[in-house]
Structure formats: C-alpha cells, structure tokens
Scaffold this motif. Structure first.
Motif, PDB file in Angstrom:
ATOM      1  N   ASP A  17       0.811  -1.228   0.000  1.00  0.00           N
ATOM      2  CA  ASP A  17       0.000   0.000   0.000  1.00  0.00           C
ATOM      3  C   ASP A  17       0.843   1.277   0.000  1.00  0.00           C
ATOM      4  O   ASP A  17       0.319   2.375   0.235  1.00  0.00           O
ATOM      5  N   THR A  18       2.121   1.132  -0.275  1.00  0.00           N
ATOM      6  CA  THR A  18       2.985   2.318  -0.358  1.00  0.00           C
ATOM      7  C   THR A  18       2.477   3.258  -1.450  1.00  0.00           C
ATOM      8  O   THR A  18       2.100   2.824  -2.534  1.00  0.00           O
ATOM      9  N   ARG A  19       2.478   4.555  -1.152  1.00  0.00           N
ATOM     10  CA  ARG A  19       2.029   5.551  -2.130  1.00  0.00           C
ATOM     11  C   ARG A  19       3.230   6.125  -2.882  1.00  0.00           C
ATOM     12  O   ARG A  19       4.307   6.263  -2.303  1.00  0.00           O
ATOM     13  N   ASN A  20       3.023   6.466  -4.168  1.00  0.00           N
ATOM     14  CA  ASN A  20       4.121   7.151  -4.856  1.00  0.00           C
ATOM     15  C   ASN A  20       4.176   8.607  -4.399  1.00  0.00           C
ATOM     16  O   ASN A  20       3.211   9.149  -3.860  1.00  0.00           O
ATOM     17  N   GLN A  21       5.328   9.237  -4.633  1.00  0.00           N
ATOM     18  CA  GLN A  21       5.595  10.542  -4.032  1.00  0.00           C
ATOM     19  C   GLN A  21       4.788  11.675  -4.653  1.00  0.00           C
ATOM     20  O   GLN A  21       4.406  12.623  -3.975  1.00  0.00           O
ATOM     21  N   PHE A  65       1.755  11.596  -6.637  1.00  0.00           N
ATOM     22  CA  PHE A  65       0.294  11.577  -6.711  1.00  0.00           C
ATOM     23  C   PHE A  65      -0.385  10.796  -5.595  1.00  0.00           C
ATOM     24  O   PHE A  65      -1.601  10.796  -5.495  1.00  0.00           O
ATOM     25  N   GLY A  66       0.394  10.100  -4.780  1.00  0.00           N
ATOM     26  CA  GLY A  66      -0.192   9.338  -3.690  1.00  0.00           C
ATOM     27  C   GLY A  66      -0.852   8.049  -4.122  1.00  0.00           C
ATOM     28  O   GLY A  66      -1.635   7.458  -3.378  1.00  0.00           O
ATOM     29  N   SER A  67      -0.545   7.575  -5.329  1.00  0.00           N
ATOM     30  CA  SER A  67      -1.163   6.351  -5.851  1.00  0.00           C
ATOM     31  C   SER A  67      -0.502   5.107  -5.273  1.00  0.00           C
ATOM     32  O   SER A  67       0.715   5.062  -5.076  1.00  0.00           O
ATOM     33  N   THR A  68      -1.305   4.083  -5.036  1.00  0.00           N
ATOM     34  CA  THR A  68      -0.795   2.785  -4.609  1.00  0.00           C
ATOM     35  C   THR A  68      -0.806   1.829  -5.801  1.00  0.00           C
ATOM     36  O   THR A  68      -1.309   2.160  -6.876  1.00  0.00           O
ATOM     37  N   ALA A  69      -0.279   0.635  -5.596  1.00  0.00           N
ATOM     38  CA  ALA A  69      -0.269  -0.371  -6.659  1.00  0.00           C
ATOM     39  C   ALA A  69      -1.691  -0.669  -7.134  1.00  0.00           C
ATOM     40  O   ALA A  69      -1.950  -0.822  -8.340  1.00  0.00           O
TER      41      ALA A  69
END
Length: 291
Positions: A251-255, A257-261
């Motif tokens: 569930d890590t978010r990208n830096q 946009f805050g999107s997860t897998a």
C-alpha cells in the motif's frame, strides 16, 4: 493496429479513436496507449466464430495482424537507424517482443551472443563505449543491459552481467537519463528492475535481483518496481514479487500523486481484472485508500 500506426508515425499529432463495440461510446485516446495494448491479446471475431463464416473456413486474424504490425515496426526501426536516431532505433528494436506479445508466434530467447546483439544494435565501439569508467553506456547515455532487459532475453541479460561482473555495483546503479524516455513513457531515474517488471518475464527480474539490483529503488515520480508491473498488467511478475517479498508494503504511495499499486492497476490500462483480483485476495491491499 490503428493505435500502433499512430504511435509509430513520425508526427503523432493525431490521437486514435477507440471503438470497442457497436453500442459502445467512441473515445479519443493517446497513441501512448499502444504501450499497454497488444494486438495479439485482442478478441478476434474469427476466433469467436471458430473461423467459420457460412460455409467458408477463414484464416485467423491474429496471424494477419501480427504480420502487419511486424512491417510497421520494421519500417519504423529502419527509418530511425537511417536518420541516426540511435536511442529510439535501439529501444524500438528491443521492444518488438513486447508489442508482438500474445501473437501466434511466441517470443523466445534469441540465443545470440553479446557481440551479435551489439551488431543488431549497430553498436560502434569507437562511439558507444568510449567511457572507460562505464563501458556499458552508449552514445545516448543508455545502458546495454537496459536494451537486453527490454528485449526480454534472459541469455543476453546473463551474458551482460557476466561480462561486467567485476563492476556489478556500478552497472546496476545505472538509471535512465535525467530527461527520461518520453517516447516509451518512462520517466527519469527508471532502473532496470522497473523496466523488467513492466516489459520482461519473471526469470529476467529474478536474475537482476540475484545479481544485486535494489528492489526498493523508485523513479523520479516515486513509482517502484511493483507499481511498474501494475501499469502494464504483469500478473506473473506481481505474483513472483509477492512470493519473494512476503513483507512488501503493497500500500505504499508514490511521491507525486499518492497512488498505490491497486490505484495504478485500476486506473492505468485495460484487461486488469485478474491482477486486481490477485491484489485484493492474495496480497491483501487496502481497498479504502483514496488518492
């Protein structure tokens, strides 16, 4: 094929009109969608009708469309080499396997030697590997290992790792140039593992990991290797990754946009139902996360 024709055209100024059915609403889409679509994975009417139209047996459109797409790719690569756009010529040559996936002829390891592979890429030692500190880098700043990974050729990847085994740390720390490669949709700081999770099969990913590639690297947007696999719908790579990294923070978010897998799998690209089912049922992602 129309989307690929638009993507491989010289100008790419016109989007493609996607029509999915007689009752569906047409929509304009970017030619870049060709990266996530595959002619060989389409549902063909001829197959649905068992190749029988009235009293006639017709050939499968899958092979016909493959032949057309091969001609498009060959013409594009030939033009790029002729105009000395070496970076794109080499990238497109190696990405042939990805664009032809799912066709009636499976893409296998080439069984080429590294010298033969360089010959295919028109590698010129006087120009391409003049940097003695990093002889794997060509005139465009691209690594020959990146080309091997894009080709999805396990034998070539292993050969390159063997040739540079005395300097693996520096080889594996290479990233895509700061400007990225927008023509294939890759941002700057993309690493080999991210490329492999998007374009290659699990064996290539495992080989890179065993050689020492860092699984926790992220690109300039904050996408990690798992997220790259979710963009392209590589369920085989996602399963391998989850089995290898059982404590992976899915569930890590990208830096940026805050999107997860899971967000990425649902939003980017078609034909993701099996991937989404796996993420929800097996990797236990949180479905309540909002961007």
């Amino acid at each position: 094929l129309e989307i690929f024709a638009s993507y491989l055209s010289r100008e790419k100024i016109h989007p493609a009109l996607l029509i999915t059915s007689a009752t569906g609403i047409p929509e304009w889409i970017s030619p870049m969608e060709a990266q996530k679509l595959a002619v060989g994975m389409c549902d063909f009417t001829c197959c649905q009708r068992n190749h029988k139209f009235g009293d006639r047996i017709v050939p499968c459109d899958r092979g016909i469309t493959r032949g057309i797409l091969e001609k498009l790719i060959d013409a594009k690569v030939k033009h790029l080499f002729k105009t000395e756009n070496m970076k794109l010529a080499r990238l497109f040559h190696c990405m042939r396997q990805w664009w032809l996936r799912g066709s009636d002829v499976d893409v296998e390891d080439s069984k080429l030697s590294l010298d033969d592979f360089k010959s295919e890429l028109r590698w010129n030692k006087n120009i391409d590997d003049h940097d003695q500190r990093a002889p794997w880098i060509d005139r465009s700043g691209m690594s020959i290992l990146a080309y091997g990974v894009l080709r999805n050729d396990l034998a070539i990847v292993k050969d390159i790792l063997k040739v540079f085994k005395s300097d693996l740390d520096r080889l594996l720390s290479w990233r895509y140039p700061i400007e990225g490669v927008i023509e294939i949709g890759f941002p700057s700081r993309t690493a080999y593992l991210m490329t492999a999770m998007f374009f290659s099969r699990p064996e290539v990913v495992i080989t890179l990991l065993e050689a020492g590639a860092c699984p926790y690297d992220v690109d300039t947007i904050g996408f990690d290797a798992m997220m790259f696999a979710c963009v392209s719908g590589r369920l085989d790579n996602v399963k391998m990754w989850c089995s290898r990294f059982k404590d992976w923070k899915i569930d890590t978010r990208n830096q940026k946009f805050g999107s997860t897998a899971l967000n990425i799998a649902l939003y980017m690209g078609p034909r993701k139902l099996d991937l989404v089912k796996y993420l929800v049922r097996e990797s236990h992602v949180r479905i309540s996360i909002c961007i």
